[in-house]
Design a protein around this motif. Structure first.
Motif, PDB file in Angstrom:
ATOM      1  N   GLY A 189       0.817  -1.213   0.000  1.00 59.71           N
ATOM      2  CA  GLY A 189       0.000   0.000   0.000  1.00 59.71           C
ATOM      3  C   GLY A 189       0.847   1.257   0.000  1.00 59.71           C
ATOM      4  O   GLY A 189       0.532   2.235  -0.695  1.00 59.71           O
ATOM      5  N   LEU A 190       1.952   1.233   0.764  1.00 60.64           N
ATOM      6  CA  LEU A 190       2.857   2.381   0.784  1.00 60.64           C
ATOM      7  C   LEU A 190       3.434   2.658  -0.603  1.00 60.64           C
ATOM      8  O   LEU A 190       3.611   3.815  -0.992  1.00 60.64           O
ATOM      9  CB  LEU A 190       3.995   2.133   1.776  1.00 60.64           C
ATOM     10  N   ALA A 247       2.010   5.817  -7.109  1.00 62.96           N
ATOM     11  CA  ALA A 247       1.558   5.623  -8.485  1.00 62.96           C
ATOM     12  C   ALA A 247       0.291   6.427  -8.765  1.00 62.96           C
ATOM     13  O   ALA A 247       0.152   7.047  -9.818  1.00 62.96           O
ATOM     14  CB  ALA A 247       1.312   4.134  -8.743  1.00 62.96           C
ATOM     15  N   VAL A 248      -0.620   6.433  -7.809  1.00 63.67           N
ATOM     16  CA  VAL A 248      -1.883   7.157  -8.006  1.00 63.67           C
ATOM     17  C   VAL A 248      -1.651   8.662  -8.049  1.00 63.67           C
ATOM     18  O   VAL A 248      -2.259   9.378  -8.856  1.00 63.67           O
ATOM     19  CB  VAL A 248      -2.882   6.780  -6.898  1.00 63.67           C
ATOM     20  N   ALA A 258      -0.734  10.683   1.071  1.00 65.26           N
ATOM     21  CA  ALA A 258      -0.527  11.909   1.833  1.00 65.26           C
ATOM     22  C   ALA A 258       0.916  12.396   1.701  1.00 65.26           C
ATOM     23  O   ALA A 258       1.167  13.580   1.449  1.00 65.26           O
ATOM     24  CB  ALA A 258      -0.887  11.683   3.305  1.00 65.26           C
ATOM     25  N   VAL A 259       1.870  11.486   1.832  1.00 68.40           N
ATOM     26  CA  VAL A 259       3.286  11.884   1.787  1.00 68.40           C
ATOM     27  C   VAL A 259       3.698  12.259   0.366  1.00 68.40           C
ATOM     28  O   VAL A 259       4.294  13.324   0.133  1.00 68.40           O
ATOM     29  CB  VAL A 259       4.171  10.750   2.338  1.00 68.40           C
ATOM     30  N   PHE A 260       3.383  11.384  -0.598  1.00 70.09           N
ATOM     31  CA  PHE A 260       3.711  11.711  -1.988  1.00 70.09           C
ATOM     32  C   PHE A 260       3.000  12.999  -2.414  1.00 70.09           C
ATOM     33  O   PHE A 260       3.589  13.843  -3.109  1.00 70.09           O
ATOM     34  CB  PHE A 260       3.296  10.567  -2.919  1.00 70.09           C
ATOM     35  N   GLY A 261       1.736  13.130  -2.038  1.00 75.14           N
ATOM     36  CA  GLY A 261       0.968  14.309  -2.422  1.00 75.14           C
ATOM     37  C   GLY A 261       1.531  15.589  -1.859  1.00 75.14           C
ATOM     38  O   GLY A 261       1.525  16.634  -2.525  1.00 75.14           O
ATOM     39  N   LEU A 262       2.030  15.535  -0.622  1.00 78.23           N
ATOM     40  CA  LEU A 262       2.607  16.728  -0.005  1.00 78.23           C
ATOM     41  C   LEU A 262       3.766  17.263  -0.831  1.00 78.23           C
ATOM     42  O   LEU A 262       3.785  18.445  -1.213  1.00 78.23           O
ATOM     43  CB  LEU A 262       3.096  16.381   1.411  1.00 78.23           C
TER      44      LEU A 262
END
Length: 891
Positions: free
Chosen positions: A624-625, A630-631, A716-720
């Motif tokens: 999941g991490l 990718a999304v 959340a982390v990638f998006g930040l």
């Protein structure tokens, strides 16, 4: 009747058209999802009732009147005083709206701003209908889950559904108020510039921004206080969950679609400066009105809805945490009352700081001929942060002292919140390092463009964005670390996972100075529109204008100074538009930890079982991490693709129809056609991406619950970091162009062309992809609450095979949406409906080695309604004519 209201002959009237059939086909995946969920719902029975409790919707509020502050003041009384604060905030917004409306403005400028408003109103009405379609599906899912699976009565189910509609309507309402205020302010700012004094050019946009900020925060707080004070405690959890889901839906729709719309219009308009060597906001360019509408749709409507949702969802996350992680009802009541009293006090602090800063600004710049427009905005942000911090400590002592005894709980909580309040001032300062017209990073973009052209311009902007992600990320981590350290000072005796609560309070502090954060963000659309209104009014060329201005307004116009001030103020607006983006995305990410915690509490039965599954040793969690990144990258690409394709269509149409000889303005029909193109591509792109996010959330929640937890942490982390990088790279490119235009006075040069290219790359970076990640993260987390509970409840009923089958079906639909987000949005400039041939692959009607032209030859009539265009036109309703006006011959 308002003297400045538009007359029928001043505002273009739109024509309703039939609802296209393709919209029904586009909604087919929504209906399919609803039927699948409904088909898997089992009638509630004894076994079900023992395993399915409705999650957060079943939470019960403690008796808020049982706690008392110093002096024996009951908690409910304090919250009632909060209602008074909200009412005053709404009055402030209404009074400011009336004051802006009464400011002097020349009729030529007022007509332009009313045209912009009329077009914005049509766009927003279309978006409202679009959102209602999406809400109907979300409401279906809510009903299926809570009625068929959980077994709630119809009354409680109706409350969840009703408050989801109220939440969405709230986002929509503040967006509508925002465009009305901004379109009053833009023409008044443009007219005020004619005096040659910078003070009113600064004060008017800031007044409009504060009106939006105060109304937004006050309305949000009012609705939440009504739930706390006047609804039964047994239904409050359902109200809050429904309210938060509705807010997220409204913000996601308005933010994504608005971001696509505004950048299609902006790019289409900007590229004409290179193609035809025309000035900024040339009235003959039919894309300029669409650009002005986009400034409101993307930079006002989107942020207003986003801010409304962020403020509400953060509050819901904290309420949920308190009810789940704190076991003593007295402590629960004390914390809830404290949270909302502090919020009300911060509204007062923001209003008072604005009034103080405004008085100081008037005294300092009353007679000034020049001013740095960023200086009073910076002062306002820091002043508000300081006042909010001081009042947070005072309020915490007053409310929490009777509860905490000698443990010092009040100052620990206040200090944690102040970490977030400090971030609200510190993050804008860091953003300015990478986006301000005075920053070395932005000037490096200009310097590299002198010899390297657009290529080095783009590379230098990428450098600025990457460096900004590092420094802002480190700042957020440092503040969260401070909050974590404070949470270890005894909070663990009152609650489970105190560090998670501390992270939620940091997000709470981020938003404490919400009215001012929204105000400086809304400053940008007004300054941008003011410059456009000035040019579109062609006021300088009106016959007898100078005697008229002296006679009617006692004004001797200073044309050159006015234009320069508007451009300088636009640069300040660009900077402070950039400062609000990381604050909102940071709030989404930090606050998401609190919402994710509530899902973890449900899955682990109060942190008692399966804790080993929250580990890298549990493969689904690790997968999941990895999946979340990718999304995020798909969503980024899909949103830019929608802008690219829409811009291609808009540019082709503008090139075909623009007239530079013999006219002073583009026709209303041409301008409306550009708006129509922007709206269609915005809605089409938004629908595909929303469906992709929606079905991805369902699929991953059904795959495995701890896989889904890892996925939520990952996005959340990638998006930040993706959002910060893109927002600040775009801000650097934007203000690099402003330096070339204002400081270097190099319009029309190769350097200017290079800066325009960089800016058009940065446009979807900063105003489409980056800002849309914020509501996507929150909607995924909130809707994930329902989705994962639905999957777990089905497994408890022994339907694990059905869950896996549904996961595969939902994953297939999400992959179809991902596929369509590119292949359904590809650029198609051919006239036969097929893909445009490459130079090495000529079609039957073109000479070898050539491709079909994208614009018409001289003397021909443009056929802009090719098959690809028809496909777009069928995707969304429009209140403008079906067919574009007959274009004039190309030059």
């Amino acid at each position: 009747m308002d003297a400045h209201a538009p007359r029928d002959d001043e505002v273009p009237q739109t024509t309703s058209v039939r609802r296209p059939s393709r919209r029904r086909r586009a909604a087919a995946p929504l209906a399919a999802g609803a039927l699948l969920l409904a088909g898997c719902a089992a009638p509630p029975g004894d076994e079900q009732s023992s395993t399915v409790h409705g999650g957060e919707a079943s939470l019960v509020l403690p008796d808020l009147g049982a706690m008392s502050a110093l002096g024996g003041v009951p908690g409910r009384t304090l919250l009632t005083l909060g209602l008074v604060v909200c009412a005053l905030g709404l009055v402030f917004g209404g009074v400011t709206l009336g004051r802006l409306r009464r400011l002097p403005v020349h009729d030529s400028m007022r007509q332009v701003s009313e045209l912009i408003y009329a077009t914005c109103r049509t766009y927003l009405a279309q978006q409202g209908r679009f959102l209602l379609m999406l809400w109907a599906f979300i409401a279906t899912v809510i009903i299926v889950y809570y009625k068929a699976l959980v077994g709630f009565g119809w009354g409680k189910v109706g409350i969840v559904v009703a408050f989801s509609l109220i939440g969405m309507a709230g986002s929509f309402a503040v967006a509508w108020f925002g465009i009305r205020v901004n379109t009053f302010a833009n023409s008044r700012t443009a007219f005020a510039s004619l005096s040659g004094r910078p003070l009113p050019v600064h004060r008017i946009p800031l007044q409009s921004g504060m009106a939006i900020g105060m109304v937004l925060i006050s309305l949000e707080l009012l609705l939440m206080l009504v739930i706390l004070l006047f609804l039964p405690p047994t239904v409050a959890g359902a109200c809050f969950i429904g309210f938060a889901i509705g807010e997220s839906l409204g913000a996601a729709g308005l933010r994504i679609a608005g971001g696509i719309f505004t950048k299609i219009a902006d790019i289409g308009s900007d590229l004409m400066k290179i193609a035809f060597r025309i000035k900024e906001d040339d009235a003959r360019n039919p894309g300029v009105i669409a650009d002005c509408v986009g400034d409101n749709a993307g930079d006002s409507v989107g942020p207003s809805a986003d801010g409304f949702e962020t403020y509400g969802v953060t509050g819901v996350a904290l309420i949920t945490f308190v009810l789940l992680a704190v076991h003593d009802p007295a402590v629960q009541a004390g914390l809830l009352v404290w949270l909302f009293v502090v919020r009300a006090v911060m509204v007062v602090a923001s209003g008072a700081s604005y009034l103080l800063n405004d008085r100081w600004t008037q005294r300092r710049y009353a007679t000034a001929a020049r001013m740095n427009f960023e200086t009073p905005l910076t002062t306002l942000v820091w002043l508000t942060s300081a006042v909010c911090t001081g009042l947070t400590f005072a309020t915490s002592w007053y409310v929490m002292s009777p509860l905490d005894g000698a443990d010092g709980l009040w100052w620990k909580l206040a200090a944690i919140v102040s970490c977030g309040t400090l971030a609200g001032a510190l993050i804008p300062e860091l953003v300015k390092v990478f986006t301000s017209t005075g920053s070395r990073h932005v000037r490096e973009v200009v310097t590299s463009s002198r010899e390297g052209g657009a290529s080095l311009n783009i590379l230098s902007g990428l450098v600025a964005g990457n460096f900004s992600a590092y420094w802002l990320g480190m700042a957020i981590v440092a503040l969260m670390t401070g909050a974590y350290g404070l949470s270890e000072l005894g909070l663990g005796e009152l609650m489970s996972a105190p560090a998670v609560f501390a992270f939620g309070l940091v997000a709470f502090g981020f938003l404490g100075m919400g009215p001012v954060t929204i105000a400086v963000d809304s400053y940008g659309p007004v300054t941008d529109n003011a410059q456009s209104v000035y040019e579109l009014s062609t006021i300088e060329d009106l016959p007898g204008i100078e005697p008229e201005l002296r006679r009617d307004f006692d004004l001797a116009p200073q044309w050159d100074r006015a234009k320069r001030m508007l451009e300088e103020n636009d640069g300040a607006g660009n900077t402070f538009k950039a400062t609000a983006k990381p604050v909102l995305i940071g709030t989404a990410v930090v606050g998401a930890t609190t919402m994710i915690f509530s899902i973890i509490m449900s899955l682990t039965e109060g942190l008692t079982v399966d804790l080993d599954h929250l580990s890298l040793m549990h493969p689904p969690f690790l997968l999941g991490l990895v999946t979340g990144g990718a999304v995020i990258y798909w969503f980024t690409g899909a949103s830019i693709q929608a802008v690219t394709t829409g811009s291609h269509r808009a540019v082709a149409y503008i090139k075909d129809t623009i007239r530079l000889d013999g006219v002073t303005h583009a026709s209303a029909e041409q301008s409306r056609e550009v708006v129509r193109i922007c709206t269609q591509y915005a809605q089409r792109g938004m629908l595909t991406m929303f469906l992709g996010v929606f079905f991805t959330t369902l699929a991953f929640a059904f795959v495995e619950p701890f896989f889904f937890i890892g996925y939520l942490v990952s996005i959340a982390v990638f998006g930040l970091y993706q959002a910060i990088f893109m927002a600040n790279a775009g801000g650097a490119w934007d203000n690099a162009k402003k330096i070339v235009e204002v400081d270097l006075n190099a319009k029309g040069t190769p350097l200017h062309d290079a800066s325009i290219v960089g800016d058009t790359v940065g446009d979807p970076y900063k105003d489409t992809s980056s800002v849309a990640l914020n509501p996507v993260i929150k909607f995924t987390t909130l809707f994930g609450l329902l989705a994962v509970e639905l999957a777990v409840s089905l497994r408890h009923q022994g339907q694990g095979t059905l869950v896996l089958v549904l996961a595969v079906v939902f994953a297939a639909v999400s992959l179809w949406c991902v596929h369509r987000s590119f292949y359904g949005m590809r650029i198609d400039s051919s006239h036969d409906g097929g893909p445009a041939p490459l130079p090495t692959e000529p079609d039957d009607d073109s000479a070898p080695g050539t491709s079909l032209p994208s614009v018409t030859a001289p003397g021909d009539t443009a056929d802009v309604s090719d098959d690809g265009a028809h496909e777009v036109e069928d995707d969304a309703p429009s209140d403008v004519p079906d067919q574009p006006p007959t274009p004039v011959p190309a030059r």
